[in-house]
Write an enzyme that holds these catalytic residues in place. Structure first.
Site, PDB file in Angstrom:
ATOM      1  N   GLU A   2       2.328   9.147   3.904  1.00  0.00           N
ATOM      2  CA  GLU A   2       1.210   8.190   3.695  1.00  0.00           C
ATOM      3  C   GLU A   2      -0.033   8.883   3.165  1.00  0.00           C
ATOM      4  OE1 GLU A   2       0.569   4.692   4.567  1.00  0.00           O
ATOM      5  OE2 GLU A   2       2.587   4.605   4.229  1.00  0.00           O
TER       6      GLU A   2
ATOM      7  N   CYS B 196      15.043   5.172   4.736  1.00  0.00           N
ATOM      8  CA  CYS B 196      13.475   4.724   4.984  1.00  0.00           C
ATOM      9  C   CYS B 196      13.076   4.650   3.842  1.00  0.00           C
ATOM     10  CB  CYS B 196      12.835   5.808   6.044  1.00  0.00           C
ATOM     11  SG  CYS B 196      11.201   5.597   5.761  1.00  0.00           S
TER      12      CYS B 196
ATOM     13  N   HIS C  64      10.047   5.343   2.555  1.00  0.00           N
ATOM     14  CA  HIS C  64       9.052   6.365   2.402  1.00  0.00           C
ATOM     15  C   HIS C  64       9.795   7.678   1.802  1.00  0.00           C
ATOM     16  CE1 HIS C  64       6.309   3.851   4.708  1.00  0.00           C
ATOM     17  NE2 HIS C  64       5.243   4.738   4.281  1.00  0.00           N
TER      18      HIS C  64
ATOM     19  N   CYS D 219      11.726  -2.285   3.467  1.00  0.00           N
ATOM     20  CA  CYS D 219      11.263  -1.337   4.610  1.00  0.00           C
ATOM     21  C   CYS D 219      12.671  -1.379   5.363  1.00  0.00           C
ATOM     22  CB  CYS D 219      10.103  -1.864   5.096  1.00  0.00           C
ATOM     23  SG  CYS D 219       9.742  -1.154   6.988  1.00  0.00           S
TER      24      CYS D 219
ATOM     25  N   ASP E 242       6.110  -3.801   2.888  1.00  0.00           N
ATOM     26  CA  ASP E 242       6.355  -2.341   3.841  1.00  0.00           C
ATOM     27  C   ASP E 242       5.369  -2.375   4.967  1.00  0.00           C
ATOM     28  OD1 ASP E 242       7.864   0.001   4.448  1.00  0.00           O
ATOM     29  OD2 ASP E 242       6.809   1.194   3.079  1.00  0.00           O
ATOM     30  N   SER E 243       5.681  -1.140   5.570  1.00  0.00           N
ATOM     31  CA  SER E 243       4.536  -0.935   6.726  1.00  0.00           C
ATOM     32  C   SER E 243       3.542   0.048   5.707  1.00  0.00           C
ATOM     33  CB  SER E 243       5.280   0.093   7.640  1.00  0.00           C
ATOM     34  OG  SER E 243       5.722   1.223   7.161  1.00  0.00           O
TER      35      SER E 243
HETATM   36  N1  DGL Z   1       9.261   2.612   5.190  1.00  0.00           N
HETATM   37  C1  DGL Z   1       9.564   2.209   6.432  1.00  0.00           C
HETATM   38  C2  DGL Z   1      11.405   2.024   6.212  1.00  0.00           C
HETATM   39  O1  DGL Z   1      11.902   1.948   5.334  1.00  0.00           O
HETATM   40  C3  DGL Z   1       9.089   2.138   7.747  1.00  0.00           C
HETATM   41  C4  DGL Z   1       8.517   3.585   7.962  1.00  0.00           C
HETATM   42  C5  DGL Z   1       7.694   3.305   9.342  1.00  0.00           C
HETATM   43  O2  DGL Z   1       6.504   2.720   9.032  1.00  0.00           O
HETATM   44  O3  DGL Z   1       7.932   3.900  10.133  1.00  0.00           O
HETATM   45  O4  DGL Z   1      11.810   1.883   7.339  1.00  0.00           O
END
Ligand code: DGL
Length: 271
Positions: A149, A181, A183, A70, A7-8
């Site tokens: 984050e 997302c 996150h 992600c 993931d990011s």
């Molecule tokens: N967690 C990620 C997603 O599912 C990316 C969030 C990001 O880095 O902008 O899209």
């Protein structure tokens, strides 16, 4: 056999935690690209380059299954990676529009995802296939990924971003919210507070775990005892940042290592 997850940033840790709970007898290698987070506002081509380099890194760590934990990286790179690495089983994410369309009673659904996810072909094709008669209200929740984050799951900024996104949707009559997302599951308690009990929140994590399980069964991948299996975490950002969220999710201390980007196609391991 190792399972790679990337993931990011810390969003994918949520998926990793659930994979480890349900499938404890495998080794996991997690890569959080915190040196580049957030991915959401970046061009799809750039995210695809990062995803390809991370995939190469995970293949070198002997991962046969790679979970793109992600939505944004899946939107940018899933198809490309499947074509480029045909021997690897990829599990990607797409906003859970289908279950939302099937369960909404008001025919109005809110979707929270990043700008890159909304731009991707994957999102548009899912909407076209499953939700052409559903009204969709989108929001990119700008700034939310960075708050998460920092481990800020309930502070003022986080609340404000979510209220700004969800209040207009509620006024329009949505009864379902899709977490597009990885996150965002961290802020489900806050989302619940804002939307109330009558709105259904859809988190695709369990569907991803099921998918990984079925790939393992189809390929009869070899397992080990849960006690011998391990999690290794790599971050391209600050180790402390990864540690802040990882320590909230995993009972045992996990090993976190730092890697550094040299350019979009090369990573260097740091001691
Ligand atoms: N967690 C990620 C997603 O599912 C990316 C969030 C990001 O880095 O902008 O899209």
């Amino acid at each position: 056999m190792n399972i790679g997850v990337f993931d990011s940033g810390v969003g994918g840790l949520w998926i990793l935690k659930h994979l480890k709970e349900k499938l404890p007898e495998y080794n996991y290698v997690f890569f959080g690209d915190q040196g580049h987070v957030p991915y959401g506002p970046r061009p799809l081509e750039e995210i695809r380059d990062f995803s390809e380099t991370i995939t190469q890194f995970l293949i070198e760590k002997e991962c046969n299954i790679i979970v793109i934990a992600c939505n944004t990286a899946s939107a940018a790179a899933l198809k490309y990676l499947r074509d480029k690495f045909p021997d690897i089983s990829f599990v990607g994410m797409e906003p859970a529009i289908k279950p939302a369309a099937e369960s909404t009673h008001t025919n109005k659904v809110g979707v929270l995802a990043t700008p890159a996810t909304f731009q991707g072909e994957l999102y548009n094709s899912v909407v076209e296939r499953f939700a052409h008669d559903v009204e969709i209200y989108k929001d990119t929740c700008d700034g939310l990924v960075l708050e998460i984050e920092k481990g800020n799951f309930e502070g003022t900024n986080t609340r404000q971003i979510l209220e700004t996104a969800l209040t207009p949707m509620l006024e329009c009559g949505i009864d379902t919210v899709v977490l597009g997302c990885t996150h965002y599951p961290f802020v489900v308690p806050l989302i619940k507070e804002i939307v109330g009990e009558n709105v259904n929140i859809i988190d695709p994590t369990s569907a991803i775990v099921k998918r990984v399980n079925s790939i393992i069964l189809d390929n009869s991948f070899e397992s080990k005892s849960a006690l011998d299996s391990r999690i290794e975490i790599f971050t391209s950002g600050e180790k402390e940042r990864m540690e802040t969220v990882a320590s909230k999710l995993f009972k045992n201390k996990v090993n976190i290592s730092k890697v550094q980007w040299k350019d979009n196609f090369n990573l260097i391991m740091l001691k």
